[in-house]
Structures are given as structure tokens and as C-alpha cells.
Design a protein around this motif. Structure first.
Motif, mmCIF file in Angstrom:
data_model
loop_
_atom_site.group_PDB
_atom_site.id
_atom_site.type_symbol
_atom_site.label_atom_id
_atom_site.label_comp_id
_atom_site.label_asym_id
_atom_site.label_seq_id
_atom_site.Cartn_x
_atom_site.Cartn_y
_atom_site.Cartn_z
ATOM 1 N N THR A 189 -4.818 3.959 4.485
ATOM 2 C CA THR A 189 -4.956 3.538 5.883
ATOM 3 C C THR A 189 -6.072 2.519 6.090
ATOM 4 O O THR A 189 -6.103 1.870 7.139
ATOM 5 C CB THR A 189 -5.238 4.758 6.780
ATOM 6 N N HIS A 190 -6.988 2.351 5.121
ATOM 7 C CA HIS A 190 -8.151 1.492 5.355
ATOM 8 C C HIS A 190 -7.871 0.031 5.023
ATOM 9 O O HIS A 190 -8.679 -0.832 5.367
ATOM 10 C CB HIS A 190 -9.365 1.991 4.564
ATOM 11 N N VAL A 191 -6.751 -0.234 4.348
ATOM 12 C CA VAL A 191 -6.353 -1.621 4.089
ATOM 13 C C VAL A 191 -4.849 -1.744 4.299
ATOM 14 O O VAL A 191 -4.116 -0.750 4.249
ATOM 15 C CB VAL A 191 -6.716 -2.084 2.658
ATOM 16 N N LYS A 192 -4.399 -2.988 4.502
ATOM 17 C CA LYS A 192 -2.977 -3.249 4.720
ATOM 18 C C LYS A 192 -2.610 -4.554 4.015
ATOM 19 O O LYS A 192 -3.502 -5.347 3.637
ATOM 20 C CB LYS A 192 -2.685 -3.342 6.219
ATOM 21 N N PRO A 193 -1.331 -4.820 3.821
ATOM 22 C CA PRO A 193 -0.936 -6.079 3.182
ATOM 23 C C PRO A 193 -1.544 -7.290 3.886
ATOM 24 O O PRO A 193 -1.578 -7.358 5.114
ATOM 25 C CB PRO A 193 0.591 -6.064 3.299
ATOM 26 N N VAL B 89 0.841 -1.199 0.000
ATOM 27 C CA VAL B 89 0.000 0.000 0.000
ATOM 28 C C VAL B 89 0.872 1.244 0.000
ATOM 29 O O VAL B 89 2.008 1.230 0.485
ATOM 30 C CB VAL B 89 -0.963 0.037 1.204
ATOM 31 N N GLY B 90 0.306 2.335 -0.544
ATOM 32 C CA GLY B 90 0.992 3.610 -0.523
ATOM 33 C C GLY B 90 0.892 4.282 0.836
ATOM 34 O O GLY B 90 0.114 3.871 1.708
ATOM 35 N N SER B 91 1.645 5.348 1.004
ATOM 36 C CA SER B 91 1.769 5.999 2.317
ATOM 37 C C SER B 91 0.473 6.636 2.798
ATOM 38 O O SER B 91 0.292 6.831 4.002
ATOM 39 C CB SER B 91 2.876 7.054 2.263
#
Length: 374
Positions: free
Chosen positions: A83-87, A78-80
Motif C-alpha cells: 500500500t505504500h507504493v504504486k505503479p 505491486v502485490g495485493s
């Protein structure tokens, strides 16, 4: 040439190199996500009628290109600003939108003021593509996902997190085709108990609309569909009646007879003017006809204005079922969990290597909703 500051990831993708040409599976490279983007490892992708339209050159889009816009998969990076999803999260990909225009601010992203630029131009807004092959640009960003690939770059605005216990192999079509049909019944027409519905066309969108209507207690639902197998499935899934327009000379009279005079609402998924002319006459006073089908470029709505005036009926094109994917995809999943929305009955899975066979099955009506699995 590729951006050396942005690492590339190897992927396999179905590339269309010329209008009307086949999907050819090739090795490509995919950039790492920018600040507002995510990298998704695709598990599956539905094939939508729009993909066929793009492939065949009926709508202008640059080539060579990777199509596909009903993806589901797992977040890789994910880009910086994300925030609503993660690896590791499971996601369904849907349409993209700007997120800031007046309609987006009202949670109506399907009517984003810059919808074409965010979904249909084959690149990011700055003209770049996340896809390449040996340093040469491959166009993509179709619905900001281009999901006919083992890896896809998606945007913060069109990535919807889903629970990990759900089968990703079937979830992709919730991002477009099934969302369009069910959303039109539930969000656009706001159907409920006491409402009746005629659906012209029993493909993926039409049958999804039927399932959506039944899920919220509407009915009876009548499906007008010439394909015998599709009509049989419609009845099995809850249609009160089906009408075969190849066997019935007067579809309107038959529909009125079966419905007791007409229906409160109708949906046309065909885009055929002659079919729309029947659909608008089937609607009872103060009713509504929803238009979803892609029409010929020069077509006009063939409705008698005096007839519409006397009945006070409306006709409107709806986009993506008036859906906010981040709200409506979870709602469809909730209905599915409750046994009220068996959209999986519309799906047939194909291995990625059979993408051309899957597309052909969609065109011929052999398969209602083909899904390619990676």
C-alpha cells in the motif's frame, strides 16, 4: 520450471555462473510480484564491495546468480498487500528484514534476527527464485532485489519511495554503501559539534561517513588513505587533514599530532587488523571505534585490553549504519537537497554493458562508487 500461474517478464541481467567468473549480460525471465512484493524497472544500481565478495566466492552463495543490492527505479507492479507504493512511483531499494522480530519492532532492521535468510541466501525464504531462464532457476533475491537487472523483484519491507524530481541515476547507493558510512557517523556514533573523527579508508563507505559527520557539524575529520586522488577529494569535500600511510612511517603519532592528542571517534572501513590496531589507539578516553570493513575470516581484534581499560574506549561492529532505510534514506536526501551531503561527488556512472569494467574500477580504487545505468 516456471510457475505458469505467475506471468513472466522479459529482462536483461548480469549473471555470474561460477565463482570468480565475469558478469555476463543475458536474457532472463522475472516473475510478477507476490502479495508482499513489488516489480521494479531499474534505472541504475550501485556496485558495492559485497557484490565483488559474492562474485569471487569469498562468501557462500548459490550460482548462477544475479547480484546487485543498490538499486533505484520505477515501480511497474505491486502485490495485493503493498500500500505504500504504486505503479509509477520512484523508489530506492535497500536491505530486507522480517519486520516482526524484536529488533525490527524497535526500528533496527539492520540487526534483524533473520538478516542472512532475508538477504544472503540467493532465494526467497521458501527456496524459490523470481528469476529463471528457459524454465531453469537463476538465483537472486540478493538483499531481496538483485539489482544487476533491468527488472527486479523487491519486498514491501525494503522499498523506499522517493520524490520524482530526484535523479534516480545516483540514488541507488543510498540503499547500502553510502547509508552504511553516513549512518555510522550520524546514527551509530551520533556525532555532532565538538566531536572529532579519524576515518581509516577513503572509499565509498569512508567518504560517506566523512560527509555524514560534516553534515551534522562534527569535525575536524582526518582521513587515512593511500590513494592520492581519493585523499585529494576528501580534502576538497571537507577533510581537515589526510594521511598517506605509504608515505608516513608512524601514522598514529602523525594522527595524534594533527588532532591535538587524539580523536573522540574513529571508523575503520578496511577490515585490516593492523589498521584497526592503530585506530583503537587513536581514540581519546570514553571514545569509540566503529568497525565497518570485512575482515579475514580468522581475524581477531588486535587491541590492547589494558590500554582500552585505562581510556574506557569501546570497539563495535556496526551494520548498515544502524539505519532504518525508510527513515534514513529520506534524511540523507534532505541533507543532499540542503547542500550538506554531496554524495554525488563520489559517483561515476557506467552503462550497463560496462559492468565488468565498473567492477574492476571499484576493485582497483579508480572509481569510488561505480553506478551502472540501464
Amino acid at each position: 520450471m516456471s510457475n505458469l500461474s505467475n506471468p513472466l517478464h522479459a529482462a536483461r541481467a548480469a549473471v555470474v555462473r561460477q565463482a570468480g567468473g565475469p558478469f555476463v549480460i543475458e536474457d532472463i525471465q522475472v516473475e510478477s510480484p507476490r502479495d508482499d512484493e513489488v516489480l521494479v524497472r531499474l534505472v541504475a544500481s550501485g556496485i558495492c564491495h559485497t557484490d565483488i565478495v559474492f562474485r569471487d566466492g569469498a562468501m557462500p552463495i548459490p550460482m548462477p546468480i544475479v547480484l546487485g543490492h543498490e538499486g533505484s527505479g520505477v515501480i511497474e507492479a505491486v502485490g495485493s498487500k503493498v500500500t505504500h507504493v504504486k505503479p509509477g512511483d520512484h523508489v530506492v531499494l535497500s536491505m530486507n528484514s522480517c519486520g516482526t522480530c524484536p529488533n525490527c519492532a524497535k526500528h533496527q532492521p539492520a540487526y534483524c534476527f533473520s538478516m542472512p535468510q532475508h538477504n544472503l541466501i540467493g532465494t526467497r525464504l521458501d527456496g524459490s527464485s523470481a528469476l529463471s531462464q528457459g524454465g531453469n532457476k537463476i538465483f537472486g533475491a540478493v538483499f531481496f532485489q538483485s539489482s544487476f537487472s533491468t527488472l527486479a523483484i523487491a519486498h514491501i519491507n525494503n522499498t523506499v519511495k522517493v520524490d520524482k524530481d530526484l535523479p534516480l541515476e545516483i540514488l541507488g547507493p543510498l540503499g547500502c554503501g553510502i547509508q552504511t558510512g553516513a549512518g555510522t557517523a550520524i546514527n551509530s556514533l551520533k556525532l555532532g559539534p565538538g566531536d572529532s573523527l579519524a576515518i581509516f579508508g577513503g572509499g565509498a563507505v569512508g567518504l560517506s561517513a566523512m560527509l555524514g559527520a560534516l553534515a551534522v557539524g562534527a569535525g575536524p575529520v582526518i582521513v587515512i588513505e593511500p590513494n592520492v586522488e581519493r585523499a585529494a577529494l576528501a580534502r576538497e569535500l571537507g577533510a581537515a587533514h589526510t594521511i598517506n600511510p605509504k608515505q608516513i612511517q608512524d601514522v598514529l603519532a602523525t594522527l595524534r599530532e594533527l588532532s591535538g592528542g587524539g580523536v573522540t571517534h574513529a571508523i575503520d572501513t578496511t577490515g585490516i587488523p593492523a589498521v584497526m590496531a592503530v585506530a583503537v589507539e587513536a581514540v581519546l578516553p570514553n571514545g569509540m571505534l566503529a568497525l565497518l570493513g570485512v575482515p579475514p575470516a580468522d581475524a581477531s581484534v588486535p587491541a590492547n585490553m589494558m590500554s582500552m581499560l585505562i581510556r574506557g574506549v569501546g570497539v563495535k561492529y556496526y551494520v548498515e549504519g544502524d539505519s532504518d532505510p525508510k527513515a534514513f534514506i529520506p534524511r540523507m536526501i534532505s541533507l543532499y537537497r540542503d547542500g550538506k551531503f554531496p554524495f554525488d561527488r563520489l559517483i561515476k556512472q557506467y552503462p550497463f554493458e560496462q559492468i565488468n569494467e565498473a567492477a574492476h574500477a571499484s576493485e582497483t580504487g579508480k572509481t569510488i562508487k561505480p553506478v551502472i545505468v540501464f
